[in-house]
Design an enzyme around this catalytic site. Structure first.
Site, PDB file in Angstrom:
ATOM      1  N   ASP A   7       0.846  -1.193   0.000  1.00  0.00           N
ATOM      2  CA  ASP A   7       0.000   0.000   0.000  1.00  0.00           C
ATOM      3  C   ASP A   7       0.881   1.243   0.000  1.00  0.00           C
ATOM      4  OD1 ASP A   7      -2.729   1.158   0.155  1.00  0.00           O
ATOM      5  OD2 ASP A   7      -1.956   2.011   2.013  1.00  0.00           O
ATOM      6  N   GLU A   9       0.694   5.799   0.402  1.00  0.00           N
ATOM      7  CA  GLU A   9      -0.018   7.068   0.580  1.00  0.00           C
ATOM      8  C   GLU A   9       0.719   8.098  -0.264  1.00  0.00           C
ATOM      9  OE1 GLU A   9      -2.823   7.207   2.063  1.00  0.00           O
ATOM     10  OE2 GLU A   9      -2.721   5.233   3.026  1.00  0.00           O
ATOM     11  N   GLU A  52      -5.910  18.525   1.216  1.00  0.00           N
ATOM     12  CA  GLU A  52      -6.807  17.389   1.005  1.00  0.00           C
ATOM     13  C   GLU A  52      -6.115  16.072   1.329  1.00  0.00           C
ATOM     14  OE1 GLU A  52      -6.098  19.692  -1.178  1.00  0.00           O
ATOM     15  OE2 GLU A  52      -7.967  20.783  -1.593  1.00  0.00           O
ATOM     16  N   HIS A 152      -5.423   7.044   7.277  1.00  0.00           N
ATOM     17  CA  HIS A 152      -4.820   6.025   6.433  1.00  0.00           C
ATOM     18  C   HIS A 152      -3.323   5.953   6.706  1.00  0.00           C
ATOM     19  CE1 HIS A 152      -8.147   5.749   3.178  1.00  0.00           C
ATOM     20  NE2 HIS A 152      -8.662   6.098   4.348  1.00  0.00           N
ATOM     21  N   ASP A 157      -2.749  -0.366   6.551  1.00  0.00           N
ATOM     22  CA  ASP A 157      -3.665  -0.775   5.494  1.00  0.00           C
ATOM     23  C   ASP A 157      -3.201  -2.069   4.832  1.00  0.00           C
ATOM     24  OD1 ASP A 157      -5.120   1.419   6.115  1.00  0.00           O
ATOM     25  OD2 ASP A 157      -4.789   2.496   4.243  1.00  0.00           O
TER      26      ASP A 157
END
Length: 238
Positions: A7, A9, A52, A152, A157
């Site tokens: 995973d 980000e 964001e 997250h 994750d």
């Protein structure tokens, strides 16, 4: 089979417009057993963090400013993943970002390093059509505890994804899956029952006692009476 649950980000949604990877998490599984080996990097994206994105993962420009750049960890990352099957939720997103980072380093795309890529989002859509299939939704549906997920994070994750994957594929342990199946389209390989050589086993023979034989005959007699003498298996055996 060696699998890496993977995973990332990022600073945004589009690597082509300059968004970068800021967090990478890898969790190793061999033959459906987690090994406890993890690989985790926070990365300096060499750009500001949009608000964001910060609201999603909580990684600020200040926090990442002293972290290594992708080019500084790429060798360790590729070595950890080499030859393994990557299992990713929404693989197109993560692979697209990693390939963009690899291109900046003058490296070959990801598929030249790993064995294959399996997309659990495509798997979930096939299994649960018309339903929400985000990682959180799958955790709820498959009873995987994600209560401490909060923001997250790549490693967390990846760990949750490993648990989700085990539950998505439960019941397939006795099947052999073609390792050369195309993962990009979410299609599974040809399935075949695994062959077992029973000649290597010494199986015990349990002989019934006289009392057990008598009880068995009584049960058969009761069945014969209840069926009006239509015990067809007895006729076939005779």
């Amino acid at each position: 089979m060696r699998q890496i649950f993977f995973d990332t980000e990022t600073t945004g949604l589009n690597p082509e417009s300059g968004d970068r990877v800021v967090d990478i998490g890898c969790v190793e599984m061999i033959n459906r057993q987690l090994t406890g080996r993890h690989l985790h990097f926070y990365l300096n994206p060499e750009r500001d963090m949009p608000e964001e994105a910060f609201r999603v993962h909580g990684l600020s420009t200040e926090f990442l400013s002293d972290k290594p750049k992708f080019a500084e960890v790429v060798d360790e990352l590729l070595e950890f993943m080499r030859g393994a099957e990557l299992v990713i939720h929404n693989a197109a997103f993560d692979v697209g970002f990693i390939n963009a980072e690899l291109k900046r380093c003058g490296r070959a795309p990801l598929h030249e390093c790993v064995g294959s890529v399996r997309d659990t989002l495509l798997m979930a859509r096939d299994m649960f059509p018309g339903k929400a299939n985000s990682l959180d939704a799958l955790c709820r549906r498959l009873e995987v505890d994600n209560s401490n997920r909060g923001l997250h994070g790549a490693v967390k994750d990846a760990e949750l994804l490993a648990e989700v994957y085990i539950r998505l594929t439960r019941g397939q342990d006795s099947l052999v899956i073609d390792d050369n199946a195309s993962e990009a389209g979410g299609q599974g390989g040809e399935l075949a029952v695994a062959a077992i050589d029973f000649s290597a086993f010494e199986l015990p023979v349990i002989v019934p006692t006289e009392e057990e034989l008598a009880l068995h005959e009584k049960a058969l007699a009761d069945l014969d009476k209840a069926s009006g003498g239509k015990r067809i298996w007895q006729a076939a055996a005779a």
